[in-house]
Design a protein around this motif. Sequence first.
Motif, PDB file in Angstrom:
ATOM      1  N   GLU A   1     101.993  74.805  18.996  1.00 49.23           N
ATOM      2  CA  GLU A   1     101.972  74.122  17.703  1.00 49.23           C
ATOM      3  C   GLU A   1     100.552  73.980  17.175  1.00 49.23           C
ATOM      4  N   ARG A   2      99.632  73.640  18.055  1.00 49.64           N
ATOM      5  CA  ARG A   2      98.248  73.500  17.614  1.00 49.64           C
ATOM      6  C   ARG A   2      97.639  74.851  17.238  1.00 49.64           C
ATOM      7  N   ILE A   3      97.954  75.881  17.998  1.00 51.47           N
ATOM      8  CA  ILE A   3      97.428  77.199  17.665  1.00 51.47           C
ATOM      9  C   ILE A   3      97.997  77.669  16.325  1.00 51.47           C
ATOM     10  N   ALA A   4      99.262  77.402  16.068  1.00 54.73           N
ATOM     11  CA  ALA A   4      99.859  77.779  14.787  1.00 54.73           C
ATOM     12  C   ALA A   4      99.208  77.031  13.628  1.00 54.73           C
ATOM     13  N   ALA A   5      98.817  75.769  13.873  1.00 53.45           N
ATOM     14  CA  ALA A   5      98.191  74.970  12.819  1.00 53.45           C
ATOM     15  C   ALA A   5      96.739  75.369  12.578  1.00 53.45           C
ATOM     16  N   ALA A   6      96.108  75.975  13.578  1.00 53.92           N
ATOM     17  CA  ALA A   6      94.692  76.353  13.476  1.00 53.92           C
ATOM     18  C   ALA A   6      94.602  77.756  12.880  1.00 53.92           C
ATOM     19  N   THR A   7      94.803  77.852  11.579  1.00 54.71           N
ATOM     20  CA  THR A   7      94.953  79.157  10.940  1.00 54.71           C
ATOM     21  C   THR A   7      93.673  79.982  10.937  1.00 54.71           C
ATOM     22  N   ARG A   8      92.529  79.343  11.162  1.00 56.84           N
ATOM     23  CA  ARG A   8      91.262  80.080  11.185  1.00 56.84           C
ATOM     24  C   ARG A   8      90.765  80.354  12.596  1.00 56.84           C
ATOM     25  N   LEU A   9      91.504  79.886  13.589  1.00 51.43           N
ATOM     26  CA  LEU A   9      91.019  79.964  14.965  1.00 51.43           C
ATOM     27  C   LEU A   9      90.938  81.411  15.448  1.00 51.43           C
TER      28      LEU A   9
ATOM     29  N   PRO B   1      92.509  72.337  12.092  1.00 45.18           N
ATOM     30  CA  PRO B   1      93.061  73.330  11.170  1.00 45.18           C
ATOM     31  C   PRO B   1      92.058  74.319  10.594  1.00 45.18           C
ATOM     32  N   ASP B   2      90.798  73.910  10.385  1.00 47.64           N
ATOM     33  CA  ASP B   2      89.833  74.847   9.821  1.00 47.64           C
ATOM     34  C   ASP B   2      88.731  75.223  10.815  1.00 47.64           C
ATOM     35  N   ALA B   3      89.013  75.054  12.106  1.00 50.90           N
ATOM     36  CA  ALA B   3      88.036  75.435  13.135  1.00 50.90           C
ATOM     37  C   ALA B   3      88.146  76.924  13.427  1.00 50.90           C
ATOM     38  N   ASP B   4      87.002  77.565  13.553  1.00 48.78           N
ATOM     39  CA  ASP B   4      86.962  78.979  13.934  1.00 48.78           C
ATOM     40  C   ASP B   4      86.892  79.146  15.449  1.00 48.78           C
ATOM     41  N   VAL B   5      86.252  78.193  16.103  1.00 48.26           N
ATOM     42  CA  VAL B   5      86.052  78.245  17.558  1.00 48.26           C
ATOM     43  C   VAL B   5      86.378  76.877  18.132  1.00 48.26           C
TER      44      VAL B   5
ATOM     45  N   LYS C   1      82.912  77.056  11.892  1.00 47.46           N
ATOM     46  CA  LYS C   1      83.042  75.685  12.380  1.00 47.46           C
ATOM     47  C   LYS C   1      83.435  75.742  13.844  1.00 47.46           C
ATOM     48  N   VAL C   2      82.623  75.113  14.675  1.00 45.63           N
ATOM     49  CA  VAL C   2      82.848  75.081  16.119  1.00 45.63           C
ATOM     50  C   VAL C   2      83.259  73.666  16.505  1.00 45.63           C
ATOM     51  N   LEU C   3      84.440  73.537  17.090  1.00 41.12           N
ATOM     52  CA  LEU C   3      84.977  72.243  17.505  1.00 41.12           C
ATOM     53  C   LEU C   3      84.903  72.161  19.021  1.00 41.12           C
ATOM     54  N   CYS C   4      84.133  71.214  19.511  1.00 41.62           N
ATOM     55  CA  CYS C   4      83.845  71.112  20.946  1.00 41.62           C
ATOM     56  C   CYS C   4      84.382  69.782  21.463  1.00 41.62           C
TER      57      CYS C   4
ATOM     58  N   VAL D   1      90.568  84.367  24.083  1.00 36.24           N
ATOM     59  CA  VAL D   1      90.354  83.271  25.032  1.00 36.24           C
ATOM     60  C   VAL D   1      89.344  83.745  26.059  1.00 36.24           C
ATOM     61  N   ALA D   2      88.316  82.951  26.276  1.00 40.15           N
ATOM     62  CA  ALA D   2      87.265  83.325  27.225  1.00 40.15           C
ATOM     63  C   ALA D   2      86.878  82.109  28.047  1.00 40.15           C
ATOM     64  N   GLU D   3      86.431  82.352  29.268  1.00 41.18           N
ATOM     65  CA  GLU D   3      85.928  81.282  30.117  1.00 41.18           C
ATOM     66  C   GLU D   3      84.694  81.775  30.849  1.00 41.18           C
ATOM     67  N   VAL D   4      83.925  80.844  31.398  1.00 40.19           N
ATOM     68  CA  VAL D   4      82.663  81.214  32.043  1.00 40.19           C
ATOM     69  C   VAL D   4      82.950  81.449  33.527  1.00 40.19           C
ATOM     70  N   THR D   5      83.581  82.591  33.779  1.00 42.25           N
ATOM     71  CA  THR D   5      84.045  82.925  35.118  1.00 42.25           C
ATOM     72  C   THR D   5      82.917  82.826  36.144  1.00 42.25           C
ATOM     73  N   TYR D   6      83.246  82.228  37.281  1.00 44.92           N
ATOM     74  CA  TYR D   6      82.370  82.074  38.451  1.00 44.92           C
ATOM     75  C   TYR D   6      81.349  80.948  38.272  1.00 44.92           C
TER      76      TYR D   6
END
Length: 386
Positions: A107-115, A89-93, A3-6, A140-145
């Motif tokens: 708090e949000r990262i702790a609640a996102a147990t599948r992240l 809570p059930d988002a993988d990405v 599950k991807v949450l955008c 954690v990744a970003e689209v550098t440049y």
Amino acid sequence: MAKVLCVLYDDPTDGFPTTYARDDLPVIDRYPGGQTTPTPEALDFTPGHLLGSVSGGLGLRGYLEKAGHTLVVTSDKEGPDSVFDRELPDADVVISQPFWPAYLTPERIAAATRLKLAVTAGIGSDHVDLDAAVAHGVTVAEVTYSNSVSVAEHVVMTILSLVRDYLPAHQVVLDGGWNIADRVARSYDLEGMHVGTVAAGRIGLAVLRRLAPFDVRLHYTDRHRLPRAQEEELGLTFHESAAAMVPHCDVVTVNAPLHPETEGLFDDELISTMKRGAYLVNTARARIADRDAVERALRSGQLAGYGGDVWYPQPAPADHPWRTMPHHGMTPHISGSSLSAQARYAAGTREILESFFAGRPIRDEYLIVDGGRLAGTGAHSYSVTG
């Protein structure tokens, strides 16, 4: 399947575009320094179209749903009953943009147990609590440049508009007026001024390169000193700290990431050491500057102008003092979200997802946190307290 949450910003108020001002974009296949632009296996969007809003969906829906993944796209990200919090809570990405950040707090990262993966579609991942990401094993990744030059162009535009007092002059035309004396009383030439950048990474160095032809004196401070050849090429003066640099500058531009060393850097004390009538431009992160100190300095005349496009919180409330303080050139957080930049950061987001789902290493340039530690670009640019 994942599950991807955008989380993206809202569509235009008059509806999603059906036509665009231009028919194409210049083809750019690598950035200064040699890094290649994003290289996903395929694209399901037209470069130059609006991708960063909800309906644009970063051009990911066809790719993800064909592979059997679930994509949830929303702009609703504030409060415990927001779509973001309900779906997290059930988002993988989780994918977010620095222009409309979905704050991944501890708090949000702790609640996102599948992240497993947090992607910044753009650059600047300070909306993710990096300590918590390290502790929970979230990559954690970003689209550098991808939008560094976009931001650098915005910086140069803002500097020129403040120094030349462009925005009030344009307003005179809109209002039907003409009085020239009113509009040149605060207008100066940039030529010959001393301009300094706090941080000379991808954005800061791009700003310096674009300002050099204006015949200005260039200064910089950075935790990593540039090679002597670059200093000599651009005529740069290095300073050990922002405190050492700003008294020499007529214009200061902030191009540093937000971390404990930079948060609140431009407070009353530091601003008081700047030249009276200096200009401060901040397209990095709002919390690098003290909100009320900036307003006080503009009203007292210590600063002649303040500009940029970063606010805290984002979106800024209607009563945010930076909306009404004098002599400002603030915009919404748009500098890195031009249609040109969107094509690159959408492609880079897909490249990151392709690597993630295939179990391949994500480009080192894109990594901020990986394997429970700062990695790649993150190890160079950020610090953690844990």
